[in-house]
Write an enzyme that holds these catalytic residues in place. Structure first.
Site, mmCIF file in Angstrom:
data_model
loop_
_atom_site.group_PDB
_atom_site.id
_atom_site.type_symbol
_atom_site.label_atom_id
_atom_site.label_comp_id
_atom_site.label_asym_id
_atom_site.label_seq_id
_atom_site.Cartn_x
_atom_site.Cartn_y
_atom_site.Cartn_z
ATOM 1 N N THR B 14 0.825 -1.206 0.000
ATOM 2 C CA THR B 14 0.000 0.000 0.000
ATOM 3 C C THR B 14 0.861 1.258 0.000
ATOM 4 O O THR B 14 0.625 2.181 -0.780
ATOM 5 C CB THR B 14 -0.864 0.043 1.286
ATOM 6 O OG1 THR B 14 -1.293 -1.277 1.577
ATOM 7 C CG2 THR B 14 -2.045 0.948 1.120
ATOM 8 N N ALA B 34 11.852 20.650 -3.905
ATOM 9 C CA ALA B 34 13.092 19.912 -3.645
ATOM 10 C C ALA B 34 14.286 20.599 -4.310
ATOM 11 O O ALA B 34 15.428 20.286 -4.019
ATOM 12 C CB ALA B 34 12.969 18.481 -4.147
ATOM 13 N N ARG B 46 8.120 -8.601 -4.176
ATOM 14 C CA ARG B 46 8.207 -10.052 -4.293
ATOM 15 C C ARG B 46 7.539 -10.545 -5.565
ATOM 16 O O ARG B 46 8.081 -11.350 -6.289
ATOM 17 C CB ARG B 46 7.525 -10.701 -3.086
ATOM 18 C CG ARG B 46 8.538 -11.343 -2.167
ATOM 19 C CD ARG B 46 7.837 -12.048 -1.048
ATOM 20 N NE ARG B 46 6.716 -11.223 -0.574
ATOM 21 C CZ ARG B 46 6.247 -11.255 0.665
ATOM 22 N NH1 ARG B 46 6.810 -12.050 1.549
ATOM 23 N NH2 ARG B 46 5.237 -10.509 1.041
ATOM 24 N N LYS B 107 9.365 0.956 11.243
ATOM 25 C CA LYS B 107 9.571 1.286 12.665
ATOM 26 C C LYS B 107 10.274 0.163 13.417
ATOM 27 O O LYS B 107 11.086 0.405 14.298
ATOM 28 C CB LYS B 107 8.244 1.610 13.335
ATOM 29 C CG LYS B 107 7.194 0.542 13.113
ATOM 30 C CD LYS B 107 5.827 1.119 12.835
ATOM 31 C CE LYS B 107 5.662 1.363 11.347
ATOM 32 N NZ LYS B 107 4.344 1.717 10.908
ATOM 33 N N GLU B 131 11.023 9.442 8.732
ATOM 34 C CA GLU B 131 9.833 10.187 9.161
ATOM 35 C C GLU B 131 8.589 9.308 9.130
ATOM 36 O O GLU B 131 7.722 9.392 10.008
ATOM 37 C CB GLU B 131 9.640 11.405 8.242
ATOM 38 C CG GLU B 131 8.472 12.294 8.592
ATOM 39 C CD GLU B 131 8.653 12.989 9.935
ATOM 40 O OE1 GLU B 131 9.483 13.890 10.034
ATOM 41 O OE2 GLU B 131 7.960 12.602 10.906
ATOM 42 N N VAL B 134 7.155 6.769 12.189
ATOM 43 C CA VAL B 134 6.446 7.173 13.408
ATOM 44 C C VAL B 134 5.284 8.101 13.072
ATOM 45 O O VAL B 134 5.465 9.130 12.431
ATOM 46 C CB VAL B 134 7.393 7.891 14.398
ATOM 47 C CG1 VAL B 134 6.650 8.294 15.664
ATOM 48 C CG2 VAL B 134 8.585 7.010 14.743
ATOM 49 N N GLY B 136 2.826 8.078 11.023
ATOM 50 C CA GLY B 136 2.398 8.239 9.627
ATOM 51 C C GLY B 136 2.751 9.581 9.025
ATOM 52 O O GLY B 136 3.919 9.938 8.899
ATOM 53 N N ILE B 138 2.251 12.633 10.145
ATOM 54 C CA ILE B 138 2.595 13.749 11.031
ATOM 55 C C ILE B 138 4.116 13.921 11.028
ATOM 56 O O ILE B 138 4.829 12.975 11.360
ATOM 57 C CB ILE B 138 2.147 13.481 12.485
ATOM 58 C CG1 ILE B 138 0.676 13.065 12.531
ATOM 59 C CG2 ILE B 138 2.393 14.709 13.345
ATOM 60 C CD1 ILE B 138 0.221 12.617 13.926
ATOM 61 N N LYS B 207 7.611 2.738 17.993
ATOM 62 C CA LYS B 207 7.585 4.175 17.691
ATOM 63 C C LYS B 207 8.036 4.991 18.898
ATOM 64 O O LYS B 207 8.771 5.975 18.761
ATOM 65 C CB LYS B 207 6.173 4.581 17.256
ATOM 66 C CG LYS B 207 5.741 3.912 15.959
ATOM 67 C CD LYS B 207 4.243 4.106 15.729
ATOM 68 C CE LYS B 207 3.765 3.415 14.465
ATOM 69 N NZ LYS B 207 2.282 3.355 14.409
#
Lengths: 429, 429
Positions: B14, B34, B46, B107, B131, B134, B136, B138, B207
């Site tokens: 996902t 950027a 896989r 994580k 980032e 932990v 998602g 935020i 986390k």
């Protein structure tokens, strides 16, 4: 990597003294995180003799702030003087032209001259940072410029002025009128002697213009922030809002609608379940909706020596680490100039407060006007204050094109039975 | 500055598919922010044949993820395979050893191997970013590592697992028992078929260990996170908590007490007015208290393709800009190893739920035990369920040394009239 970052601080008010204290108290930790020491070389303020509660003796006193821009032993100038023009912007121009980094907490200056200064910074290869200018200690400039940078920001809103939020919260909890709460807030130091910038929404508008530019990649456009303060909020509005399930908050909102930028600072009704309804006292909060991340909410202290100093020093740590992305996230030359959109073209719900004479037929007149303007009523409270000839009618509308609601308010105001100009506050969705 | 940042993505679940979609959909905006394009060169998973809803044809298919670490045309490897060990950590080691940047949402791997990988990154002069590992979307890793970096963090807590928060919120609003809500959550895709990592608190503990290291500058110490999940929370706990003015939340807390690190993931009672009480559904929130900034609260989506991809790409933008501060804010070698503190040594209030037989003298026995242990009672509700021989006694204690409360709970459990082991949930202050 142990070459210190040498700074000069111009302006030693509450925030300036806070920066001096923070750099001293957290010195070791800051060195470790910055990768090198951050050392104050020189300080400046108008009045050298004034007591500030911090030891300034280790630092060179610089009578002329502008000389910091030329000093060979200063890498970054920290401007905490304030004011959109004058000394502050002169210092910014000189510092950046000399290739020095520039850190500021000055929202008025950034809102008015941010694009020019960002261009100067890029030309000189110098860093321009202003985390402390918006929402005090909340690192929202870094969050929008970095943490949420992968997103197209769809909308942005927030409580950006702690003084107004404090006053509105006090009115809410104490049931006191605006003027009394303001006087108390001034006595407690939560509001300035001249509270205009805060309570008329100008301070929040400065911050909103900065956030909008960063979030949308648009040119700074403070002149087109539609700004309204909280002076006209009455006790009755807070009470009726509460009875209907809302709180009154001064909210800055920015959206890009069909490529047009709408920026407003307005008192609005916030539903109790909304994140901003829970922001009380002098706290600030910023909510950003991104096209991938969804809704992000950031909350914290919006002012005060400690929080603002925290933001200033975070900028210094960035610079010490060599992090010097463009001030508004993208090169200043790429910031788009866009047309101004009209909030009244959008669809929304509103709260209307109409003070009417206690006589027959008034409600029929008001509801006929709403019908004729195509505005339908979701809730209505009519309640007179005891022994008064004046009756307050509070109305919540269904979703309507806001220009139609505005039209209805205008027509209501022309009725002879309507005693004062009707009040409209939009509802935050 | 127009040299693209070339990336390889290992893992196309996902989140992997979300990253591919985000980089395509927000391509221009990301390039501008950027400073240069971010280009996917190669992808790996896989099963090549599996449909993923994104067009992978423009990218090289790499059967062996590890080969990305050697590929000359890849600057950064993005690892979205998952798992504390195995493929993921092998890929991390190889990529960093080859001097490539490494971005991960993993994580478990960061909690177990973060220090080793940070050391490898520093040695190679490469960036290690996590980032997305932990909370998602935020940007809390950037907020603690940058925006709040000037502060000594005094304490840190948060709702770090969306699945548990969703289950607890559903139990609260629907009055349904844990097992039913879990089954629904699994059917809706909010909980995994094997929910152990989530509901036993292990995911939140990963986390928390990461956040604690970053916030306090201490060595990662996942093994000493005291972890307890939500399986034992019953309907009656949610109901009694609500009656007493609280909500039940799975909260991760970390504090440095006299130089000892206390890390816990526990279900706790949160007062209704507390910021974490307002965090509902699958949202996450992190609260950090800094010695200058005060309390900062960050809230947003803790999981999902869009939010997690947003965090991954924010890391890529940082790397494209050349921002490569140490992974845990300070050099890995300076992370302090500290002793583990005992939460039971601290002072706090607790909720106790005791299921007792409906017979005389039981309450006298319980209250005598509390008195003997020096625990005083703030509130007590005794209420039997209709037609039941079992009576639930819910107690809120005053502030007490928690080891005394623990002692009382042990003694209560030994009473013959106490039907099941008493339940203690501490109250978040």
């Amino acid at each position: 990597m142990t070459i210190p970052l040498r700074i000069g601080i111009a302006g030693l008010g509450t925030v300036g003294a806070g920066v001096v204290q923070l750099l001293a108290e957290n010195r070791d930790l800051i060195s470790r995180r910055a990768g090198r020491p951050i050392e104050i070389v020189a300080v400046n303020a108008r009045d050298r003799a004034k007591g500030r509660g911090v030891d300034l003796s280790p630092y060179r006193w610089q009578d002329d702030a502008a000389a910091m821009a030329q000093a060979d032993d200063i890498d970054v100038v920290v401007e905490l003087i304030g004011g959109a023009d004058g000394l502050a912007v002169a210092l910014a121009r000189k510092s950046l032209a000399a290739g020095k980094g520039f850190v500021t907490a000055n929202k008025a200056m950034v809102a008015h001259h941010g694009a020019e200064l960002a261009t100067a910074a890029e030309k000189a290869g110098a860093a321009l940072k202003y985390e402390a200018a918006v929402a005090g200690g909340i690192p929202v400039i870094k969050a929008l410029g970095g943490g949420a940078a992968a997103n197209e920001i769809v909308s942005l809103f927030g409580i950006l002025n702690g003084t107004c939020n404090y006053i509105l919260t006090e009115m809410e909890t104490k049931g006191a009128p605006f003027a009394d709460v303001l006087k108390d807030a001034q006595a407690l130091g939560y509001a300035e002697a001249d509270p205009t910038f805060d309570i008329d929404g100008i301070d929040a508008a400065h911050k909103l213009a900065i956030l909008a530019s960063l979030a949308f990649g648009t040119a700074l456009d403070f002149d087109h922030v539609e700004t309204r303060g909280i002076r006209e909020i009455e006790k009755v509005d807070i009470e009726r809002a509460a009875a209907l399930g809302y709180r009154v908050r001064l909210v800055g909102e920015a959206r890009l609608i069909d490529g047009r930028l709408v920026q407003r600072v307005h008192p609005v009704l916030v539903p109790l379940a909304h994140p901003l309804a829970k922001v009380t006292g002098s706290l600030n909060a910023v909510v950003a909706d991104g096209n991938f991340v969804g809704r992000l909410t950031f909350e914290g202290a919006g002012a005060g020596a400690g929080p603002t100093a925290s933001a200033v020093v975070a900028d210094l740590i960035d610079i010490a680490r060599g992090e010097t992305a463009p001030a508004f996230g993208i090169p200043a030359a790429s910031l788009k100039r866009v047309e101004t959109g009209d909030h009244e073209d959008s669809i929304g719900r509103s709260y209307l407060r109409v003070a009417v004479a206690d006589e027959p037929g008034v409600l029929a007149d008001l509801t006929a006007i709403l019908r004729d303007c195509g505005v339908s009523i979701a809730s209505l409270i009519q309640r007179g204050e005891a022994g008064d000839d004046e009756v307050f009618i509070a109305i919540i509308t269904h979703e309507t094109k806001l220009s139609q609601t505005a039209d209805a308010v205008r027509r209501m105001g022309a009725l002879s039975s309507v005693l004062t100009p009707p009040m409209r506050l939009d509802i935050l969705s």
